[in-house]
Design a protein around this motif. Structure first.
Motif, PDB file in Angstrom:
ATOM      1  N   GLY A 119       0.769  -1.223   0.000  1.00  0.00           N
ATOM      2  CA  GLY A 119       0.000   0.000   0.000  1.00  0.00           C
ATOM      3  C   GLY A 119       0.801   1.274   0.000  1.00  0.00           C
ATOM      4  N   THR A 120       2.125   1.215  -0.230  1.00  0.00           N
ATOM      5  CA  THR A 120       2.957   2.414  -0.242  1.00  0.00           C
ATOM      6  C   THR A 120       3.524   2.634  -1.637  1.00  0.00           C
ATOM      7  OG1 THR A 120       5.048   1.296   0.278  1.00  0.00           O
ATOM      8  CG2 THR A 120       3.610   1.851   2.135  1.00  0.00           C
ATOM      9  N   ARG A 121       4.185   3.773  -1.792  1.00  0.00           N
ATOM     10  CA  ARG A 121       4.812   4.070  -3.074  1.00  0.00           C
ATOM     11  C   ARG A 121       5.970   3.115  -3.365  1.00  0.00           C
ATOM     12  NH1 ARG A 121       5.199  10.710  -2.814  1.00  0.00           N
ATOM     13  NH2 ARG A 121       2.956  11.109  -2.802  1.00  0.00           N
ATOM     14  N   LEU A 122       6.569   2.574  -2.318  1.00  0.00           N
ATOM     15  CA  LEU A 122       7.665   1.631  -2.528  1.00  0.00           C
ATOM     16  C   LEU A 122       7.201   0.418  -3.317  1.00  0.00           C
ATOM     17  CD1 LEU A 122      10.594   0.831  -1.988  1.00  0.00           C
ATOM     18  CD2 LEU A 122       9.856  -0.155   0.190  1.00  0.00           C
ATOM     19  N   MET A 123       5.956   0.002  -3.148  1.00  0.00           N
ATOM     20  CA  MET A 123       5.440  -1.118  -3.915  1.00  0.00           C
ATOM     21  C   MET A 123       5.408  -0.784  -5.397  1.00  0.00           C
ATOM     22  SD  MET A 123       4.398  -4.224  -3.794  1.00  0.00           S
ATOM     23  CE  MET A 123       3.809  -4.639  -2.150  1.00  0.00           C
ATOM     24  N   THR A 124       5.021   0.438  -5.737  1.00  0.00           N
ATOM     25  CA  THR A 124       5.028   0.859  -7.143  1.00  0.00           C
ATOM     26  C   THR A 124       6.437   0.867  -7.693  1.00  0.00           C
ATOM     27  OG1 THR A 124       3.089   2.236  -6.722  1.00  0.00           O
ATOM     28  CG2 THR A 124       4.334   2.686  -8.720  1.00  0.00           C
ATOM     29  N   TRP A 125       7.379   1.375  -6.916  1.00  0.00           N
ATOM     30  CA  TRP A 125       8.780   1.377  -7.360  1.00  0.00           C
ATOM     31  C   TRP A 125       9.309  -0.047  -7.511  1.00  0.00           C
ATOM     32  CZ3 TRP A 125      10.208   5.305  -2.958  1.00  0.00           C
ATOM     33  CH2 TRP A 125       9.632   6.541  -3.252  1.00  0.00           C
ATOM     34  N   SER A 126       8.915  -0.922  -6.596  1.00  0.00           N
ATOM     35  CA  SER A 126       9.375  -2.320  -6.683  1.00  0.00           C
ATOM     36  C   SER A 126       8.852  -2.989  -7.946  1.00  0.00           C
ATOM     37  CB  SER A 126       8.914  -3.096  -5.448  1.00  0.00           C
ATOM     38  OG  SER A 126       9.434  -2.532  -4.267  1.00  0.00           O
ATOM     39  N   ARG A 127       7.599  -2.722  -8.293  1.00  0.00           N
ATOM     40  CA  ARG A 127       7.041  -3.301  -9.521  1.00  0.00           C
ATOM     41  C   ARG A 127       7.826  -2.834 -10.738  1.00  0.00           C
ATOM     42  NH1 ARG A 127       1.783  -5.439  -8.988  1.00  0.00           N
ATOM     43  NH2 ARG A 127       0.821  -5.051  -6.957  1.00  0.00           N
ATOM     44  N   ARG A 128       8.188  -1.553 -10.769  1.00  0.00           N
ATOM     45  CA  ARG A 128       8.918  -1.022 -11.910  1.00  0.00           C
ATOM     46  C   ARG A 128      10.335  -1.569 -11.989  1.00  0.00           C
ATOM     47  NH1 ARG A 128       7.058   5.335 -11.166  1.00  0.00           N
ATOM     48  NH2 ARG A 128       4.882   5.046 -11.841  1.00  0.00           N
ATOM     49  N   ARG A 181      -6.545 -10.413  -2.436  1.00  0.00           N
ATOM     50  CA  ARG A 181      -6.987  -9.062  -2.061  1.00  0.00           C
ATOM     51  C   ARG A 181      -6.342  -8.630  -0.755  1.00  0.00           C
ATOM     52  NH1 ARG A 181     -13.498  -9.131  -3.537  1.00  0.00           N
ATOM     53  NH2 ARG A 181     -13.237  -9.704  -5.744  1.00  0.00           N
ATOM     54  N   ALA A 182      -5.026  -8.528  -0.809  1.00  0.00           N
ATOM     55  CA  ALA A 182      -4.248  -8.267   0.402  1.00  0.00           C
ATOM     56  C   ALA A 182      -4.576  -6.917   1.026  1.00  0.00           C
ATOM     57  CB  ALA A 182      -2.758  -8.348   0.070  1.00  0.00           C
ATOM     58  N   ASP A 183      -4.824  -5.893   0.214  1.00  0.00           N
ATOM     59  CA  ASP A 183      -5.118  -4.569   0.764  1.00  0.00           C
ATOM     60  C   ASP A 183      -6.332  -4.609   1.679  1.00  0.00           C
ATOM     61  OD1 ASP A 183      -3.022  -3.240  -0.435  1.00  0.00           O
ATOM     62  OD2 ASP A 183      -4.124  -2.870  -2.286  1.00  0.00           O
ATOM     63  N   ARG A 184      -7.383  -5.298   1.232  1.00  0.00           N
ATOM     64  CA  ARG A 184      -8.600  -5.381   2.046  1.00  0.00           C
ATOM     65  C   ARG A 184      -8.343  -6.161   3.330  1.00  0.00           C
ATOM     66  NH1 ARG A 184     -13.868  -7.688  -0.829  1.00  0.00           N
ATOM     67  NH2 ARG A 184     -13.419  -5.837  -2.104  1.00  0.00           N
ATOM     68  N   ALA A 185      -7.583  -7.262   3.225  1.00  0.00           N
ATOM     69  CA  ALA A 185      -7.316  -8.070   4.417  1.00  0.00           C
ATOM     70  C   ALA A 185      -6.498  -7.285   5.440  1.00  0.00           C
ATOM     71  CB  ALA A 185      -6.573  -9.343   4.018  1.00  0.00           C
ATOM     72  N   VAL A 186      -5.508  -6.531   4.972  1.00  0.00           N
ATOM     73  CA  VAL A 186      -4.697  -5.737   5.898  1.00  0.00           C
ATOM     74  C   VAL A 186      -5.533  -4.633   6.535  1.00  0.00           C
ATOM     75  CG1 VAL A 186      -2.763  -4.114   6.017  1.00  0.00           C
ATOM     76  CG2 VAL A 186      -2.508  -6.254   4.770  1.00  0.00           C
ATOM     77  N   THR A 187      -6.410  -4.006   5.761  1.00  0.00           N
ATOM     78  CA  THR A 187      -7.272  -2.949   6.304  1.00  0.00           C
ATOM     79  C   THR A 187      -8.164  -3.484   7.417  1.00  0.00           C
ATOM     80  OG1 THR A 187      -7.283  -1.782   4.192  1.00  0.00           O
ATOM     81  CG2 THR A 187      -9.044  -1.257   5.731  1.00  0.00           C
TER      82      THR A 187
END
Length: 595
Positions: free
Chosen positions: A84-93, A172-178
């Motif tokens: 859920g952070t920007r680091l995840m976007t950077w990691s994907r790239r 759906r990890a985002d929902r589970a973490v929320t």
């Protein structure tokens, strides 16, 4: 016509594995394919009498288990901390360039970084170390195989992270973490309790594939592992290449021992996973620690989730407190991701610098001058490995794409639902050590008079390219909205026209990404080229490993740069072409359809 693809696909990459294991098992008991030898246990007696066999097995276990466990731990930490952070976007790239660099390219770059006269020592000598000569230390290779384990770790972490990201989308990890955060759990505890137990079964086979590869890797071990004796896979390949039939039979017995070792480690890993799951059951089912670090404060603690403070423009609701746990987990993920990126970048950059160095004497941190003389001399004198690498990779990737797409279309047309058995069949060539069955495949190719031909090399690469291409393409194809097909059929279009005009454009991005993965896998293949090419079709990888025994770092740098640049170029095209092709069609832009 679609009925042909599933059995053809299975025949092309499952039957060779089975036949290869049989062709390796027969010499292990004294029977050579094509006649000769006497059945018995003499090859096994020779194997057990080999000096240093125990150390070879110990090296293989240490390198394989250490690198697999560390890469899995880093991938889990990155996924949990960056959720859920920007680091995840950077990691994907960053995944595409990291996956594109072959294992042996990283190993050769690390050999220069970690060597006593390597780049890291040069940067701090003599002003910090006082060394006017390279230190007398065995660092690359080192006696314990730590360099090989490091190379495997930085290469397998991106692969496992890619598999984790695909699994996180399914659960759906985002929902589970929320939900877990709203109950008062901290960020890492929420991920560990709500997400980890659900993604573990989904990444089990990729982890087994990493274990099998790390335990039986040859090219990386030839560069960074000790050689007297070396890991078991390296010794097996040496024995299998010996002209003495008795030594080759001992090598076949060693190949079976390596296969049994990999199978035993996978079983032990699964048992350890079950034991850890039972031990952690109490922690997984425990409630949050009230007022603990990372929990919500105030009256809304039990019903309001902590919002991610790294999402731009999103503020936490009134009555809550964003605590330091979010910052801590983000920094932990960054600390796990940065070393992987830095090691791969420095390894490739160092060899690229060597490829254009005119003179680079100790202890200078930079070359005294830059020149393209090595490039001109190499490309003009021996362009054959580059040509073979490109043509074999294109042929193997094209065949893999056609077989995978045909099998998936047959699966959709028949309404079949893939099960766990089909997944295991896909991973079969990745779970069996290459040295365990390629000797038998070589014997099979020799009987068919294909040994040493270009077609045999393409076939050998296809055995390993096809599983990766199928796995990369399967999920986007299965998730494609069936209403697109029904609409096209309702307008009068036939099956093939729907495939060419509707399905393929919608799947252009995943098709190209799967092709890029297949191309990178083919470029990195060493043993299939060695066994089936018979030395007549050298590639950049086989040449780079052969050159690693010499001292011409400039020439090694040329091969490492080409090995890395070719897959990187293909990945760049895979990302750029869909964006350019559909630049005027918002619904077909890269990342929105079939991603």
């Amino acid at each position: 016509m679609l009925r042909v693809f599933p059995p053809l696909t299975l025949c092309l990459f499952l039957l060779p594995v089975a036949a290869g294991l049989l062709g390796t098992a027969l010499p292990a008991f004294g029977i050579m394919p094509g006649g000769g030898g006497a059945a018995g246990l003499a090859p096994w007696r020779d194997l057990w009498a080999t000096p240093g066999l125990g150390r070879s097995v110990a090296l293989s276990l240490g390198i394989g288990l250490g690198s697999a466990a560390l890469s899995l731990g880093l991938a889990l930490l990155i996924a949990a901390g960056a959720q859920g952070t920007r680091l995840m976007t950077w990691s994907r790239r960053a995944l595409a360039p990291l996956l594109a660099v072959p294992h042996v390219a990283v190993a050769l770059g690390l050999a220069f970084l970690l060597a006593p006269s390597g780049w890291l020592v040069r940067l701090v000598s003599p002003w910090a170390t006082g060394w006017t000569l390279p230190p007398d230390l065995a660092t690359a290779p080192d006696p314990w195989g730590l360099g090989a384990a490091l190379a495997l770790t930085v290469k397998e972490t991106p692969y496992l992270l890619l598999m984790l990201l695909a699994a996180l989308a399914q659960v759906r990890a985002d929902r589970a973490v929320t939900v877990a955060r709203s109950l008062g759990h901290g960020p890492l505890a929420a991920w560990g309790r709500a997400v980890l137990p659900r993604v573990t079964p989904l990444i089990r086979l990729p982890v087994y594939a990493v274990l099998a590869y790390s335990l039986s890797v040859v090219d990386v071990a030839l560069v960074l592992a000790p050689g007297t004796p070396g890991p078991l896979a390296v010794e097996v390949v040496r024995w299998l290449g010996d002209p003495d039939p008795a030594v080759r039979m001992k090598g076949a017995a060693g190949a079976l021992l390596l296969t049994a070792l990999v199978a035993g480690v996978i079983v032990a890993w699964r048992l350890a996973e079950i034991a850890l799951g039972r031990l952690a059951r109490g922690w997984l089912t425990a409630g949050p620690r009230l007022g603990g670090r990372g929990a919500l404060k105030g009256p809304e603690r039990a019903c309001r989730p902590v919002r991610n403070r790294f999402r731009a423009g999103v503020q936490p609701p009134p009555g809550t407190t964003v605590v330091r746990a979010d910052r801590v987990r983000w920094r932990l993920a960054l600390a796990a991701a940065l070393p992987v990126v830095l090691v791969v970048t420095l390894a490739v950059a160092g060899m690229a610098l060597w490829s254009v160095a005119a003179a680079w004497f100790w202890p200078a941190p930079w070359p005294s001058a830059l020149t393209l003389e090595t490039w001109a001399r190499h490309l003009a004198g021996s362009p054959w490995p580059l040509w073979t690498t490109v043509t074999v990779a294109l042929a193997a990737t094209g065949l893999a794409l056609a077989l995978a797409l045909g099998s998936l279309e047959h699966e959709r047309a028949r309404g079949l639902t893939p099960g766990r058995a089909s997944e295991w069949m896909l991973y079969a060539p990745l779970l069996v050590p290459q040295a365990g069955f390629l000797f038998g495949v070589q014997a099979l190719a020799a009987l068919a008079r294909l040994d040493g031909t270009w077609l045999a090399v393409v076939w050998g690469h296809l055995l390993f390219v096809l599983p990766y291409v199928f796995l990369a393409l399967a999920d986007p194809h299965r998730r494609l909205d069936p209403r697109w097909r029904r609409t096209a059929h309702g307008l009068g279009a036939g099956r093939w026209r729907v495939l060419l005009r509707v399905v393929l454009p919608l799947l252009l991005r995943p098709l190209l990404f799967a092709a890029a993965i297949g191309f990178a896998v083919s470029v990195a293949q060493y043993l299939p080229t060695l066994f089936l090419g018979a030395g007549r079709h050298p590639t950049l990888t086989t040449e780079a490993v052969a050159l690693s025994a010499g001292g011409d770092r400039r020439l090694i740098g040329v091969h490492v740069f080409l090995q890395s640049a070719l897959p990187l170029l293909v990945f760049a095209l895979a990302l750029a072409l869909p964006a350019w092709r559909f630049r005027h069609r918002r619904g077909l832009r890269a990342g929105e359809v079939g991603a």
